[in-house]
Design a protein around this motif. Structure first.
Motif, PDB file in Angstrom:
ATOM      1  N   ALA A 138      44.181  33.120 -44.830  1.00 34.54           N
ATOM      2  CA  ALA A 138      43.930  34.300 -46.024  1.00 34.54           C
ATOM      3  C   ALA A 138      43.514  35.385 -45.288  1.00 34.54           C
ATOM      4  CB  ALA A 138      42.829  33.788 -46.842  1.00 34.54           C
ATOM      5  N   PHE A 139      43.795  36.568 -46.041  1.00 33.56           N
ATOM      6  CA  PHE A 139      43.158  37.941 -45.538  1.00 33.56           C
ATOM      7  C   PHE A 139      41.755  37.851 -46.294  1.00 33.56           C
ATOM      8  CE2 PHE A 139      41.685  42.194 -46.100  1.00 33.56           C
ATOM      9  CZ  PHE A 139      41.693  42.622 -44.676  1.00 33.56           C
TER      10      PHE A 139
ATOM     11  N   VAL B 116      47.911  55.748 -38.505  1.00 29.45           N
ATOM     12  CA  VAL B 116      48.680  55.000 -39.397  1.00 29.45           C
ATOM     13  C   VAL B 116      48.223  53.550 -39.514  1.00 29.45           C
ATOM     14  CG1 VAL B 116      50.832  53.839 -39.918  1.00 29.45           C
ATOM     15  CG2 VAL B 116      50.926  56.170 -39.194  1.00 29.45           C
ATOM     16  N   THR B 117      47.614  52.979 -40.820  1.00 24.37           N
ATOM     17  CA  THR B 117      47.092  51.659 -40.931  1.00 24.37           C
ATOM     18  C   THR B 117      47.955  50.538 -41.564  1.00 24.37           C
ATOM     19  OG1 THR B 117      46.141  52.385 -43.132  1.00 24.37           O
ATOM     20  CG2 THR B 117      44.761  52.641 -40.950  1.00 24.37           C
ATOM     21  N   ILE B 118      47.969  49.655 -41.190  1.00 22.92           N
ATOM     22  CA  ILE B 118      48.879  48.358 -41.323  1.00 22.92           C
ATOM     23  C   ILE B 118      48.456  47.306 -41.685  1.00 22.92           C
ATOM     24  CG2 ILE B 118      51.189  47.316 -41.145  1.00 22.92           C
ATOM     25  CD1 ILE B 118      51.798  49.566 -38.919  1.00 22.92           C
ATOM     26  N   MET B 119      48.159  46.678 -42.914  1.00 23.58           N
ATOM     27  CA  MET B 119      47.598  45.267 -43.281  1.00 23.58           C
ATOM     28  C   MET B 119      48.974  44.307 -43.104  1.00 23.58           C
ATOM     29  SD  MET B 119      45.226  43.921 -46.111  1.00 23.58           S
ATOM     30  CE  MET B 119      44.041  44.818 -45.918  1.00 23.58           C
ATOM     31  N   ALA B 120      48.464  43.205 -42.545  1.00 30.11           N
ATOM     32  CA  ALA B 120      49.057  41.658 -42.245  1.00 30.11           C
ATOM     33  C   ALA B 120      48.525  40.750 -43.062  1.00 30.11           C
ATOM     34  CB  ALA B 120      49.481  41.572 -40.827  1.00 30.11           C
ATOM     35  N   VAL B 121      49.194  40.164 -44.040  1.00 33.09           N
ATOM     36  CA  VAL B 121      48.640  39.288 -44.877  1.00 33.09           C
ATOM     37  C   VAL B 121      49.224  37.784 -44.894  1.00 33.09           C
ATOM     38  CG1 VAL B 121      48.038  38.735 -47.079  1.00 33.09           C
ATOM     39  CG2 VAL B 121      47.762  41.098 -46.510  1.00 33.09           C
ATOM     40  N   GLU B 122      48.370  36.791 -44.506  1.00 36.31           N
ATOM     41  CA  GLU B 122      49.044  35.433 -44.806  1.00 36.31           C
ATOM     42  C   GLU B 122      48.228  34.972 -45.791  1.00 36.31           C
ATOM     43  OE1 GLU B 122      51.730  34.201 -43.215  1.00 36.31           O
ATOM     44  OE2 GLU B 122      51.901  35.275 -41.315  1.00 36.31           O
ATOM     45  N   GLY B 123      48.654  33.836 -46.540  1.00 39.63           N
ATOM     46  CA  GLY B 123      47.849  33.030 -47.503  1.00 39.63           C
ATOM     47  C   GLY B 123      47.446  34.164 -48.780  1.00 39.63           C
ATOM     48  N   PHE B 124      46.328  34.313 -49.168  1.00 42.64           N
ATOM     49  CA  PHE B 124      45.981  35.042 -50.085  1.00 42.64           C
ATOM     50  C   PHE B 124      45.192  36.158 -49.825  1.00 42.64           C
ATOM     51  CE2 PHE B 124      43.199  31.314 -49.710  1.00 42.64           C
ATOM     52  CZ  PHE B 124      41.836  31.844 -49.467  1.00 42.64           C
TER      53      PHE B 124
ATOM     54  N   LEU C 151      41.310  46.847 -50.484  1.00 45.16           N
ATOM     55  CA  LEU C 151      41.352  47.491 -49.026  1.00 45.16           C
ATOM     56  C   LEU C 151      42.669  47.557 -48.703  1.00 45.16           C
ATOM     57  CD1 LEU C 151      40.016  48.242 -46.330  1.00 45.16           C
ATOM     58  CD2 LEU C 151      39.910  45.882 -45.760  1.00 45.16           C
ATOM     59  N   ALA C 152      43.736  46.535 -49.032  1.00 42.84           N
ATOM     60  CA  ALA C 152      44.981  46.606 -48.769  1.00 42.84           C
ATOM     61  C   ALA C 152      45.743  48.070 -49.250  1.00 42.84           C
ATOM     62  CB  ALA C 152      45.869  45.458 -49.247  1.00 42.84           C
ATOM     63  N   ALA C 153      45.235  48.242 -50.560  1.00 43.35           N
ATOM     64  CA  ALA C 153      45.784  49.502 -51.147  1.00 43.35           C
ATOM     65  C   ALA C 153      45.353  50.718 -50.375  1.00 43.35           C
ATOM     66  CB  ALA C 153      45.460  49.356 -52.845  1.00 43.35           C
ATOM     67  N   ALA C 154      44.266  50.531 -49.886  1.00 44.66           N
ATOM     68  CA  ALA C 154      43.879  51.690 -49.052  1.00 44.66           C
ATOM     69  C   ALA C 154      44.396  52.073 -47.750  1.00 44.66           C
ATOM     70  CB  ALA C 154      42.200  51.775 -48.931  1.00 44.66           C
ATOM     71  N   CYS C 155      45.265  50.925 -47.319  1.00 49.20           N
ATOM     72  CA  CYS C 155      45.712  51.036 -46.056  1.00 49.20           C
ATOM     73  C   CYS C 155      47.181  51.737 -46.186  1.00 49.20           C
ATOM     74  CB  CYS C 155      46.095  49.603 -45.390  1.00 49.20           C
ATOM     75  SG  CYS C 155      44.484  49.013 -44.854  1.00 49.20           S
ATOM     76  N   ASP C 156      48.140  52.333 -45.364  1.00 49.76           N
ATOM     77  CA  ASP C 156      49.164  52.883 -45.383  1.00 49.76           C
ATOM     78  C   ASP C 156      50.390  51.803 -45.733  1.00 49.76           C
ATOM     79  OD1 ASP C 156      48.241  55.518 -44.652  1.00 49.76           O
ATOM     80  OD2 ASP C 156      47.925  54.851 -42.868  1.00 49.76           O
ATOM     81  N   ILE C 157      50.425  50.814 -45.000  1.00 54.13           N
ATOM     82  CA  ILE C 157      51.704  49.834 -45.161  1.00 54.13           C
ATOM     83  C   ILE C 157      51.056  48.422 -45.335  1.00 54.13           C
ATOM     84  CG2 ILE C 157      53.794  49.035 -43.986  1.00 54.13           C
ATOM     85  CD1 ILE C 157      53.833  51.841 -42.827  1.00 54.13           C
ATOM     86  N   ARG C 158      51.695  47.717 -45.853  1.00 56.61           N
ATOM     87  CA  ARG C 158      51.332  46.231 -45.977  1.00 56.61           C
ATOM     88  C   ARG C 158      52.466  45.141 -45.793  1.00 56.61           C
ATOM     89  NH1 ARG C 158      49.025  50.032 -48.641  1.00 56.61           N
ATOM     90  NH2 ARG C 158      51.210  50.419 -49.255  1.00 56.61           N
ATOM     91  N   VAL C 159      52.103  44.127 -45.028  1.00 53.81           N
ATOM     92  CA  VAL C 159      53.206  43.382 -44.678  1.00 53.81           C
ATOM     93  C   VAL C 159      52.739  41.926 -44.960  1.00 53.81           C
ATOM     94  CG1 VAL C 159      54.603  42.166 -42.596  1.00 53.81           C
ATOM     95  CG2 VAL C 159      54.191  44.708 -42.809  1.00 53.81           C
ATOM     96  N   ALA C 160      53.620  41.141 -45.742  1.00 56.14           N
ATOM     97  CA  ALA C 160      52.897  39.677 -46.137  1.00 56.14           C
ATOM     98  C   ALA C 160      53.948  38.659 -45.665  1.00 56.14           C
ATOM     99  CB  ALA C 160      52.651  39.893 -47.675  1.00 56.14           C
ATOM    100  N   GLY C 161      53.211  37.406 -45.501  1.00 52.27           N
ATOM    101  CA  GLY C 161      53.931  36.350 -45.223  1.00 52.27           C
ATOM    102  C   GLY C 161      54.762  35.825 -46.658  1.00 52.27           C
TER     103      GLY C 161
ATOM    104  N   VAL D 160      58.387  41.774 -46.388  1.00 49.16           N
ATOM    105  CA  VAL D 160      57.933  39.952 -46.430  1.00 49.16           C
ATOM    106  C   VAL D 160      58.461  39.670 -45.204  1.00 49.16           C
ATOM    107  CG1 VAL D 160      58.311  38.184 -47.386  1.00 49.16           C
ATOM    108  CG2 VAL D 160      58.035  40.028 -48.870  1.00 49.16           C
ATOM    109  N   ALA D 161      57.649  38.816 -44.378  1.00 52.32           N
ATOM    110  CA  ALA D 161      57.894  38.209 -43.028  1.00 52.32           C
ATOM    111  C   ALA D 161      58.103  36.693 -43.477  1.00 52.32           C
ATOM    112  CB  ALA D 161      57.202  38.604 -42.251  1.00 52.32           C
ATOM    113  N   GLU D 162      58.638  35.699 -42.512  1.00 51.54           N
ATOM    114  CA  GLU D 162      58.685  34.489 -42.678  1.00 51.54           C
ATOM    115  C   GLU D 162      57.171  34.094 -42.644  1.00 51.54           C
ATOM    116  OE1 GLU D 162      60.917  32.408 -44.031  1.00 51.54           O
ATOM    117  OE2 GLU D 162      62.071  34.331 -44.002  1.00 51.54           O
ATOM    118  N   ASP D 163      56.717  32.920 -43.336  1.00 51.56           N
ATOM    119  CA  ASP D 163      55.216  32.364 -42.926  1.00 51.56           C
ATOM    120  C   ASP D 163      54.960  32.342 -41.320  1.00 51.56           C
ATOM    121  OD1 ASP D 163      54.704  32.440 -45.876  1.00 51.56           O
ATOM    122  OD2 ASP D 163      55.386  30.275 -46.014  1.00 51.56           O
ATOM    123  N   GLY D 164      53.611  33.028 -41.362  1.00 51.38           N
ATOM    124  CA  GLY D 164      53.209  32.719 -39.997  1.00 51.38           C
ATOM    125  C   GLY D 164      53.650  34.233 -39.052  1.00 51.38           C
TER     126      GLY D 164
END
Length: 264
Positions: free
Chosen positions: A60-61, A103-111, A119-129, A186-190
């Motif tokens: 999780a994040f 530049v701020t980038i959030m990486a999220v796995e799980g929930f 907090l994710a919305a306050a970052c510039d870019i978001r990447v998730a599994g 969207v990235a592959e899980d992990g």
């Protein structure tokens, strides 16, 4: 650099912030939010770092606000002025990350839930599994979505989808979050962190002054009125917290039953 809940690693002009409370949930306690705020502020005078990646754990994040945190729970016992002041902690955390010139980038796995989404919305870019999901449970629990998040979500998703996501409080899986504009990849899980780091390296290879100026000008074009339309977030949250519907929502959640809302 290590804190109680965070660790900062560096790779050239890229910084990686790992957030891990060691409980599998990464719930946002008051102490955790203060530490995340201080981590963001530590980059304000950092002229070497061009991109910052923030990530949680493989599970999780964040599960959102830590309802078991005694400090957060004690708010209800305080007077209105003290309660209103205590409610600054979440929005200030998000604002500290949003203000950064890097530049701020959030990486999220799980929930990623509640305050984690804010907090994710306050970052510039978001990447998730691929199996990750996002959710805002605030409105179904009788609260308003605060932390200055509403205009940020509108900036990303548009007003109609922001209403669907925010008001209904339903899970938004990563592929749909990509389609709706909440995340950018969207990235592959992990693989979310690897994808976020690869993107950060691309930013880090560019002229730092031009990157900072461009980020600021784009933010001003998109967010110039954000503060003006959310300055009463805390007051709305404090008001909602006094309603019978909010009490009913929490009771129904804990008792695993359907709530009966009356508008009181």
């Amino acid at each position: 650099m290590m804190g109680e809940f965070t660790r900062i690693e560096r790779e050239g002009r890229v910084a990686l912030v790992r957030f891990d409370r060691g409980d599998g949930l990464n719930a946002l306690s008051a102490a955790a939010m203060r530490e995340l705020t201080e981590v963001a502020r530590s980059f304000e005078d950092d002229l070497e770092t061009i991109a910052i990646v923030i990530t949680g754990t493989a599970r999780a994040f964040s599960a959102g606000a830590d309802l078991t945190d005694p400090e957060l729970a004690s708010r209800k016992e305080k007077g209105l002025l003290a309660r209103r002041h205590a409610l600054r902690i979440g929005p200030e955390m998000c604002a500290a990350w949003e203000r950064l010139e890097q530049v701020t980038i959030m990486a999220v796995e799980g929930f990623c839930i509640g305050g984690g989404v804010a907090l994710a919305a306050a970052c510039d870019i978001r990447v998730a599994g691929r199996s990750a999901f996002f959710r805002l449970p605030e409105v179904p629990l009788g609260m308003n979505m605060s932390w200055h998040s509403n205009p940020r979500l509108v900036n990303l998703m548009g007003p109609a989808r922001a209403k669907l996501f925010t008001i209904l409080g339903e899970k938004l899986p990563a592929p749909q979050a990509l389609e709706w504009g909440l995340i950018e990849e969207v990235a592959e899980d992990g693989g979310a962190l690897d994808a976020a780091m690869a993107l950060a390296r691309r930013f880090a290879a560019l002229p730092p002054v031009a990157v900072r100026m461009s980020k600021q000008s784009i933010d001003m074009a998109a967010k110039a009125l954000n503060q003006a339309v959310t300055y009463m977030d805390r007051d709305q949250f404090a008001l909602a917290a006094t309603s019978k519907d909010q009490q009913e929502a929490i009771s129904a959640f804990l008792e695993k039953r359907k709530p009966n809302f009356t508008g009181e």
